[in-house]
Design a protein around this motif. Structure first.
Motif, PDB file in Angstrom:
ATOM      1  N   ASN A 132      12.682  17.922  -2.590  1.00 16.18           N
ATOM      2  CA  ASN A 132      13.885  16.938  -2.086  1.00 16.18           C
ATOM      3  C   ASN A 132      13.183  16.286  -0.911  1.00 16.18           C
ATOM      4  O   ASN A 132      13.368  16.373   0.557  1.00 16.18           O
ATOM      5  N   LEU A 133      13.545  14.526  -1.191  1.00 20.58           N
ATOM      6  CA  LEU A 133      13.146  13.804   0.043  1.00 20.58           C
ATOM      7  C   LEU A 133      13.635  12.657  -0.542  1.00 20.58           C
ATOM      8  O   LEU A 133      13.309  12.135  -2.061  1.00 20.58           O
ATOM      9  N   PHE A 134      13.049  11.614   0.389  1.00 24.00           N
ATOM     10  CA  PHE A 134      13.411  10.446   0.225  1.00 24.00           C
ATOM     11  C   PHE A 134      12.083   9.502   0.123  1.00 24.00           C
ATOM     12  O   PHE A 134      11.077   9.790   1.041  1.00 24.00           O
ATOM     13  N   ALA A 135      12.349   8.697  -0.801  1.00 20.66           N
ATOM     14  CA  ALA A 135      11.228   8.153  -1.732  1.00 20.66           C
ATOM     15  C   ALA A 135       9.927   7.328   0.493  1.00 20.66           C
ATOM     16  O   ALA A 135       9.277   7.486   0.278  1.00 20.66           O
ATOM     17  N   GLU A 136      10.650   6.544   0.381  1.00 14.88           N
ATOM     18  CA  GLU A 136      10.628   5.390   1.593  1.00 14.88           C
ATOM     19  C   GLU A 136      10.596   5.909   2.868  1.00 14.88           C
ATOM     20  O   GLU A 136       9.196   5.240   3.240  1.00 14.88           O
ATOM     21  N   ASN A 137      11.189   7.633   2.851  1.00 14.80           N
ATOM     22  CA  ASN A 137      10.685   7.912   3.838  1.00 14.80           C
ATOM     23  C   ASN A 137       8.911   8.707   3.560  1.00 14.80           C
ATOM     24  O   ASN A 137       7.944   8.990   4.948  1.00 14.80           O
ATOM     25  N   MET A 138       7.935   8.891   2.636  1.00  9.06           N
ATOM     26  CA  MET A 138       7.192   9.402   2.154  1.00  9.06           C
ATOM     27  C   MET A 138       5.947   8.589   1.716  1.00  9.06           C
ATOM     28  O   MET A 138       4.777   8.650   1.600  1.00  9.06           O
ATOM     29  N   LYS A 139       6.116   6.962   1.353  1.00 12.02           N
ATOM     30  CA  LYS A 139       5.375   5.725   1.125  1.00 12.02           C
ATOM     31  C   LYS A 139       3.673   5.814   1.480  1.00 12.02           C
ATOM     32  O   LYS A 139       3.433   5.779   0.412  1.00 12.02           O
ATOM     33  N   GLU A 140       4.193   6.132   2.845  1.00 11.45           N
ATOM     34  CA  GLU A 140       3.035   4.892   3.690  1.00 11.45           C
ATOM     35  C   GLU A 140       2.351   6.359   3.288  1.00 11.45           C
ATOM     36  O   GLU A 140       0.740   6.047   2.886  1.00 11.45           O
ATOM     37  N   SER A 141       2.783   7.172   3.634  1.00 13.36           N
ATOM     38  CA  SER A 141       1.473   8.762   3.975  1.00 13.36           C
ATOM     39  C   SER A 141       1.023   8.982   2.621  1.00 13.36           C
ATOM     40  O   SER A 141       0.253   9.336   2.176  1.00 13.36           O
ATOM     41  N   TYR A 142       2.357   8.698   1.943  1.00  7.66           N
ATOM     42  CA  TYR A 142       1.769   9.531   0.068  1.00  7.66           C
ATOM     43  C   TYR A 142       0.467   7.573  -0.190  1.00  7.66           C
ATOM     44  O   TYR A 142      -0.488   9.194  -0.870  1.00  7.66           O
ATOM     45  N   GLU A 143       0.444   7.206   0.177  1.00 10.05           N
ATOM     46  CA  GLU A 143      -0.139   6.138  -0.840  1.00 10.05           C
ATOM     47  C   GLU A 143      -1.755   6.279   0.041  1.00 10.05           C
ATOM     48  O   GLU A 143      -2.913   6.097  -0.216  1.00 10.05           O
ATOM     49  N   LYS A 144      -1.516   6.383   1.112  1.00 13.46           N
ATOM     50  CA  LYS A 144      -3.069   7.000   2.092  1.00 13.46           C
ATOM     51  C   LYS A 144      -3.393   8.396   1.351  1.00 13.46           C
ATOM     52  O   LYS A 144      -5.171   7.981   0.877  1.00 13.46           O
ATOM     53  N   VAL A 145      -2.941   9.127   0.783  1.00 13.43           N
ATOM     54  CA  VAL A 145      -3.620  10.367   0.646  1.00 13.43           C
ATOM     55  C   VAL A 145      -3.856   9.972  -1.209  1.00 13.43           C
ATOM     56  O   VAL A 145      -5.384  10.465  -1.110  1.00 13.43           O
ATOM     57  N   VAL A 146      -2.931   9.652  -1.560  1.00 12.64           N
ATOM     58  CA  VAL A 146      -3.598   9.244  -3.496  1.00 12.64           C
ATOM     59  C   VAL A 146      -4.637   7.745  -2.724  1.00 12.64           C
ATOM     60  O   VAL A 146      -5.894   8.095  -3.946  1.00 12.64           O
ATOM     61  N   ASN A 147      -4.805   6.581  -2.491  1.00 10.52           N
ATOM     62  CA  ASN A 147      -5.865   6.209  -2.259  1.00 10.52           C
ATOM     63  C   ASN A 147      -7.127   6.842  -1.656  1.00 10.52           C
ATOM     64  O   ASN A 147      -8.192   6.454  -2.692  1.00 10.52           O
ATOM     65  N   THR A 148      -7.107   7.680  -0.915  1.00 10.52           N
ATOM     66  CA  THR A 148      -8.080   8.501  -0.205  1.00 10.52           C
ATOM     67  C   THR A 148      -8.600   9.035  -1.599  1.00 10.52           C
ATOM     68  O   THR A 148     -10.024   9.219  -1.958  1.00 10.52           O
ATOM     69  N   TYR A 149      -7.763  10.351  -2.295  1.00 10.85           N
ATOM     70  CA  TYR A 149      -7.808  10.807  -3.459  1.00 10.85           C
ATOM     71  C   TYR A 149      -9.141   9.926  -4.325  1.00 10.85           C
ATOM     72  O   TYR A 149      -9.831  10.941  -5.264  1.00 10.85           O
ATOM     73  N   PHE A 150      -8.330   9.042  -4.893  1.00 11.72           N
ATOM     74  CA  PHE A 150      -9.425   8.479  -5.963  1.00 11.72           C
ATOM     75  C   PHE A 150     -10.179   7.651  -5.617  1.00 11.72           C
ATOM     76  O   PHE A 150     -10.936   7.754  -6.198  1.00 11.72           O
ATOM     77  N   GLU A 151     -10.497   7.574  -4.037  1.00 14.01           N
ATOM     78  CA  GLU A 151     -12.006   7.285  -3.590  1.00 14.01           C
ATOM     79  C   GLU A 151     -13.023   7.843  -3.345  1.00 14.01           C
ATOM     80  O   GLU A 151     -14.576   8.043  -3.672  1.00 14.01           O
ATOM     81  N   ASN A 152     -12.421   8.916  -3.600  1.00 10.84           N
ATOM     82  CA  ASN A 152     -13.688  10.101  -3.644  1.00 10.84           C
ATOM     83  C   ASN A 152     -14.305  10.617  -4.944  1.00 10.84           C
ATOM     84  O   ASN A 152     -14.849  10.923  -4.580  1.00 10.84           O
ATOM     85  N   ILE A 153     -13.005  10.918  -5.851  1.00  7.80           N
ATOM     86  CA  ILE A 153     -13.212  10.709  -7.321  1.00  7.80           C
ATOM     87  C   ILE A 153     -14.279   9.620  -7.392  1.00  7.80           C
ATOM     88  O   ILE A 153     -15.020  10.450  -8.239  1.00  7.80           O
ATOM     89  N   ALA A 154     -14.277   8.580  -6.989  1.00  8.72           N
ATOM     90  CA  ALA A 154     -14.882   7.248  -7.453  1.00  8.72           C
ATOM     91  C   ALA A 154     -16.170   7.256  -6.970  1.00  8.72           C
ATOM     92  O   ALA A 154     -17.365   6.867  -8.402  1.00  8.72           O
ATOM     93  N   ASN A 155     -16.285   7.760  -5.899  1.00  9.23           N
ATOM     94  CA  ASN A 155     -17.609   8.181  -4.966  1.00  9.23           C
ATOM     95  C   ASN A 155     -18.367   9.202  -6.034  1.00  9.23           C
ATOM     96  O   ASN A 155     -19.142   9.278  -5.741  1.00  9.23           O
ATOM     97  N   THR A 156     -17.737  10.256  -5.619  1.00 13.00           N
ATOM     98  CA  THR A 156     -18.304  11.352  -6.272  1.00 13.00           C
ATOM     99  C   THR A 156     -18.695  11.034  -7.740  1.00 13.00           C
ATOM    100  O   THR A 156     -19.591  11.980  -8.724  1.00 13.00           O
ATOM    101  N   CYS A 157     -18.269  10.366  -8.907  1.00 13.77           N
ATOM    102  CA  CYS A 157     -18.833   9.885  -9.952  1.00 13.77           C
ATOM    103  C   CYS A 157     -19.953   9.653  -9.626  1.00 13.77           C
ATOM    104  O   CYS A 157     -20.894   9.553 -10.618  1.00 13.77           O
TER     105      CYS A 157
END
Length: 308
Positions: A252-277
């Motif tokens: 359970n959480l407020f999305a707004e409280n997590m939005k910035e940190s969530y986006e940072k983690v996800v963007n890093t994950y996408f970049e790692n996948i792209a670089n490894t591929c």
């Protein structure tokens, strides 16, 4: 009529084959505006029909205009073999569709329609297509063939996937990518649709993707996601319960409280996948379910040219 309006116009029929064909026809008709100017997905020219030849390739539309029989002279007999892989785990059935939404607005629907679109183009180019579907089991396998009966069988399987509402199917991507790699013997283009949600570390995943590349196969990874919620975490700021579609875990959480940190983690994950591929020479293409299919078709054509 653009691709989006075509899709909107015919989506009400929910006919997978019709949808796929309309999307491909729209794409082909627009290719003169693209880098593929001059590329013919069907045939190079016409030749006069000679009595005794098969009537299979007679161009009846041209006959209606000219009152003469011509056949489509194909540029070459292509030998491409393509194996389409679809991740059918529960996370791929996100987001849950509302009654007024098209089936292609979630990850599995988008992936199935994209696979049907590619199969339609492969059929036009007389290339062989095979399919694998997996989740926590190896749900379906069809070897690479080009017959009408084979295409019909695969389309029927795709429709079964769309009608399947079973829940709590985890992803065992690594196990089944290794198994698929053992099944595809002749040199092929291998195209994978997955949301890249796996429990194990990336090193094991890319080991499995490397296995897919054995026998000089070309691997294309379409990373399917819902941009609004999975990438941008765009929810209204009220208390929400988030439930893991595969494990059932809740938070359970407020999305707004997590939005910035969530986006940072996800963007890093996408970049790692792209670089490894990139380092493994695997073509990586992120696609959101709100996009049209031009990126998928263009990627396929570019990679086919490179495949030789």
């Amino acid at each position: 009529m653009n691709l989006e309006s075509q899709l909107e116009k015919i989506s009400q029929f929910k006919n997978l084959e019709l949808l796929a064909n309309q999307i491909v026809e729209g794409f082909i008709s627009g290719m003169h505006k693209s880098p593929f100017h001059g590329f013919s997905a069907e045939f190079a020219e016409h030749k006069i029909y000679n009595s005794g030849e098969s009537t299979k390739h007679i161009d009846w539309k041209l006959f209606a205009k000219t009152d003469r029989l011509y056949t489509k002279k194909y540029e070459e007999e292509t030998n491409l073999r393509c194996h389409l892989i679809i991740d059918n785990s529960s996370s791929m059935h996100y987001p849950k569709l509302k009654p007024n939404q098209n089936f292609s607005e979630n990850k599995i629907g988008f992936s199935v329609l994209a696979a049907a679109v590619l199969m339609n183009l492969l059929k036009k180019q007389r290339d062989a297509v095979g399919v694998s579907v997996y989740s926590d089991t190896y749900e379906y396998y069809a070897s690479e063939k080009g017959s009408e009966r084979h295409h019909r069988m695969i389309l029927n399987q795709f429709e079964n996937i769309l009608n399947d509402s079973s829940q709590s199917k985890k992803t065992d991507t690594i196990t089944f990518l290794h198994q698929i790699a053992e099944k595809v013997h002749r040199r092929s283009m291998i195209i994978l649709f997955t949301d890249m949600f796996i429990d194990e570390d990336n090193e094991k995943l890319f080991s499995a993707l490397q296995h897919l590349k054995h026998n000089k196969h070309k691997v294309v990874l379409f990373h399917v996601f819902d941009k609004k919620t999975e990438l941008n975490f765009d929810f209204d700021n009220v208390p929400r319960k988030f439930i893991d579609t595969e494990t059932g875990e809740e938070v359970n959480l407020f999305a707004e409280n997590m939005k910035e940190s969530y986006e940072k983690v996800v963007n890093t994950y996408f970049e790692n996948i792209a670089n490894t591929c990139a380092s493994y020479k695997i073509k990586y293409v992120p696609v959101s379910v709100d996009e049209n299919f031009e990126k998928i078709l263009t990627t396929y054509l570019v990679e086919k040219q490179k495949f030789g």
